[in-house]
Design an enzyme around this catalytic site. Structure first.
Site, PDB file in Angstrom:
ATOM      1  N   LYS A  78       0.867  -1.180   0.000  1.00  0.00           N
ATOM      2  CA  LYS A  78       0.000   0.000   0.000  1.00  0.00           C
ATOM      3  C   LYS A  78       0.905   1.232   0.000  1.00  0.00           C
ATOM      4  CE  LYS A  78      -3.897   1.800   2.769  1.00  0.00           C
ATOM      5  NZ  LYS A  78      -4.730   1.561   3.979  1.00  0.00           N
ATOM      6  N   SER A 153      -9.723   1.402   2.907  1.00  0.00           N
ATOM      7  CA  SER A 153      -8.850   2.191   2.070  1.00  0.00           C
ATOM      8  C   SER A 153      -7.759   1.403   1.354  1.00  0.00           C
ATOM      9  CB  SER A 153      -8.194   3.274   2.920  1.00  0.00           C
ATOM     10  OG  SER A 153      -7.328   2.686   3.881  1.00  0.00           O
ATOM     11  N   SER A 177      -9.909  -1.136   6.981  1.00  0.00           N
ATOM     12  CA  SER A 177      -9.292  -0.966   5.666  1.00  0.00           C
ATOM     13  C   SER A 177      -8.531  -2.147   5.098  1.00  0.00           C
ATOM     14  CB  SER A 177      -8.361   0.239   5.682  1.00  0.00           C
ATOM     15  OG  SER A 177      -9.115   1.404   5.534  1.00  0.00           O
TER      16      SER A 177
HETATM   17  N1  GLN Z   1     -13.258   3.505   6.214  1.00  0.00           N
HETATM   18  C1  GLN Z   1     -12.707   3.896   7.479  1.00  0.00           C
HETATM   19  C2  GLN Z   1     -12.307   5.349   7.424  1.00  0.00           C
HETATM   20  O1  GLN Z   1     -12.559   5.945   6.456  1.00  0.00           O
HETATM   21  C3  GLN Z   1     -11.541   3.026   7.815  1.00  0.00           C
HETATM   22  C4  GLN Z   1     -10.323   3.395   7.096  1.00  0.00           C
HETATM   23  C5  GLN Z   1      -9.132   2.609   7.507  1.00  0.00           C
HETATM   24  O2  GLN Z   1      -9.254   1.567   8.149  1.00  0.00           O
HETATM   25  N2  GLN Z   1      -7.980   3.158   7.177  1.00  0.00           N
HETATM   26  O3  GLN Z   1     -11.746   5.895   8.328  1.00  0.00           O
END
Ligand code: GLN
Length: 488
Positions: A78, A153, A177
């Site tokens: 990532k 994400s 995420s």
């Molecule tokens: N979708 C969640 C957020 O927007 C989790 C994101 C994540 O785990 N980085 O914060």
């Protein structure tokens, strides 16, 4: 079977017997990325030359008899992981031109084992999002259906595994995420216990929640990758000094006699019918495998999303204060004076969702509101953690859906942040509690989209999670790979 369809353990056999070389394998992957990425958009940066050099070095090691499970295996990261000499954008315009001066500890650990790094993967900007639509590099397309999101994400990390553009990948999980994109792309993803894996060199979103973890084609690969990156790191004071179990040694021990809890707050109205059906079938499978299924309650579940979006945005607003255009990243000088430069830089560099989070978090932390929002959220967080600890007095694992629906359409929720935030309803509590969770494929919807099953373990019981996941994977046949347009 194509080279790019295989798992770490299969490829390791072929590399160690000399049947294939890491260079040939890496070339096959680079070619696959070239063919399929115009369709998927999982990569932000492809590191062709560096990957081939890593592969040549791995082949030398293998020839000298020095082979680890990951030696010569093409992986990808990532774009939130600092990786020396490689561009690291975090999906943001503000870091568009940023080249990492050093390796994150997790990246250094993979490299030390001889892994090949193919490139850096697309993601929601600063890991804020559930659909990968918040990326300066454009949305990632779900390899199962190009009109749908891959989740977020770590959308690029999940899509790349499903599209066979890397054998396995690393992602990060702050509120879901790793697990939610793994579910939407039909791969296995694990969020370790907070403190299990070093965060050093990983760009911070919400530091009390962020955790690094693997996404892979099967449970065994997930266990291999976790074993490689887990463990204490003196450079991260939140990493925990406690031995890393040999996850592979106990992987096949089964679930006979294990007690698996079903938190009733997770089986709610509004759960998609196909998801519900797939999860219910999974419960039956576990019964057949000898597990005892019990009802449990996590009574503060309703408050988790609100609590998370206060804590995560508060921490984000503080973490993101460092992007000022002075020492690295994008800089805009049109404004007047230093403050003008900051304003212009940050206005031009951050996307809409990141700005929204900075404003929400700054508000929650501001004097007069701190007690009402931030402090209250911290107290609720403690109650949520206690819910899990109480439940684990009585059961070994919890079983839930990963997401309320299969992958949704690109554009469907992007203008409705609240709907988007609700897609993490089943994953967020695990981060707030600081424990571990895993997502694995458990079926396909009527539209042919993958559905994910979530297993939640006691703090530091990743070994039990992996065992239970392996037992399910081997009793069923859901680990399929999608056909891309480029494959037809
Ligand atoms: N979708 C969640 C957020 O927007 C989790 C994101 C994540 O785990 N980085 O914060």
């Amino acid at each position: 079977m194509q080279l790019t369809d295989q798992t770490i353990h299969q490829l390791h056999q072929r590399l160690s017997s000399g049947e294939i070389s890491s260079v040939a394998l890496t070339e096959a992957y680079l070619q696959r990325i070239e063919q399929t990425d115009p369709e998927v958009n999982a990569y932000i940066t492809i590191c062709r030359d560096a990957a081939l050099a890593d592969a040549a070095a791995a082949d030398k090691r293998i020839a000298a008899g020095d082979i680890d499970l990951l030696t010569g295996i093409p992986l990808a990261l990532k774009d939130i992981f600092n990786s020396e000499g490689l561009r690291t954008t975090c999906g943001s315009k503000i870091l568009d031109n940023f080249v990492s001066p050093y390796d994150a500890t997790t990246v250094a650990r993979l490299k030390a084992r001889g892994a090949v790094i193919l490139g850096k993967l697309n993601m929601d900007e600063f890991a804020m999002g559930s659909s990968n639509e918040n990326s300066a590099a454009g949305p990632v397309r779900n390899p199962w259906d190009g009109e749908r999101v891959p989740g977020g994400s770590s959308g690029g990390s999940a899509a790349a595994v499903a599209a066979r553009q890397a054998v396995a990948t690393l992602g990060t999980d702050t509120g879901g995420s790793i697990r939610q994109p793994a579910a939407h792309c039909g791969v296995v993803g694990l969020k370790p216990t907070y403190g299990r894996v070093s965060r050093y060199g990983v760009i911070a979103y919400a530091s009390s929640l962020d955790q690094v973890g693997p996404l892979a084609r099967d449970v065994e690969d997930c266990a291999t990758l976790l074993g490689a990156v887990a463990g204490y790191d003196p450079a991260d004071s939140t990493s925990v000094d406690r031995p890393v179990p040999d996850y592979l040694a106990t992987l096949k021990d089964g679930v006979n006699g294990k007690r698996i809890g079903l938190p009733r707050e997770y089986f709610i109205d509004g759960l998609d019918a196909d998801v519900k059906c797939a999860v219910e079938r999974a419960i039956e499978t576990y019964r057949t495998l000898g597990a005892e299924i019990v009802d449990v309650s996590l009574p503060h579940t309703d408050y988790a999303v609100a609590c998370y979006y206060l804590i995560a945005t508060a921490e984000a607003s503080s973490n993101l204060a460092r992007y000022d255009g002075v020492r690295f990243g994008v800089r805009r000088d049109e404004g007047e004076g230093l403050i003008g430069m900051y304003q212009q830089t940050r206005a031009a560099g951050f996307g809409e969702e990141v700005k929204r989070r900075i404003m929400l978090g700054t508000y929650a932390l501001s004097s007069g509101y701190y007690d009402a929002y931030y402090l209250k959220a911290q107290k609720v967080r403690t109650l949520i953690r206690q819910d899990f600890l109480d439940a684990f007095e009585n059961v070994d694992l919890l079983l839930t859906p990963v997401a309320p629906t299969p992958a949704f359409k690109i554009g469907e929720k992007v203008d409705d942040p609240l709907q988007m935030y609700l897609s993490d309803i089943f994953t967020i509590p695990v981060n707030l509690a600081g424990t571990c969770g895993l997502s694995l494929p458990c079926g396909l919807s009527a539209d042919g989209l993958p559905i994910g099953l979530q297993l939640i373990g006691k703090p530091f019981a990743e070994d039990e999670l992996l065992q239970a996941a392996w037992a399910f994977e081997n009793a069923t046949d859901f680990s399929q790979l999608p056909q891309l347009a480029a494959d037809r």
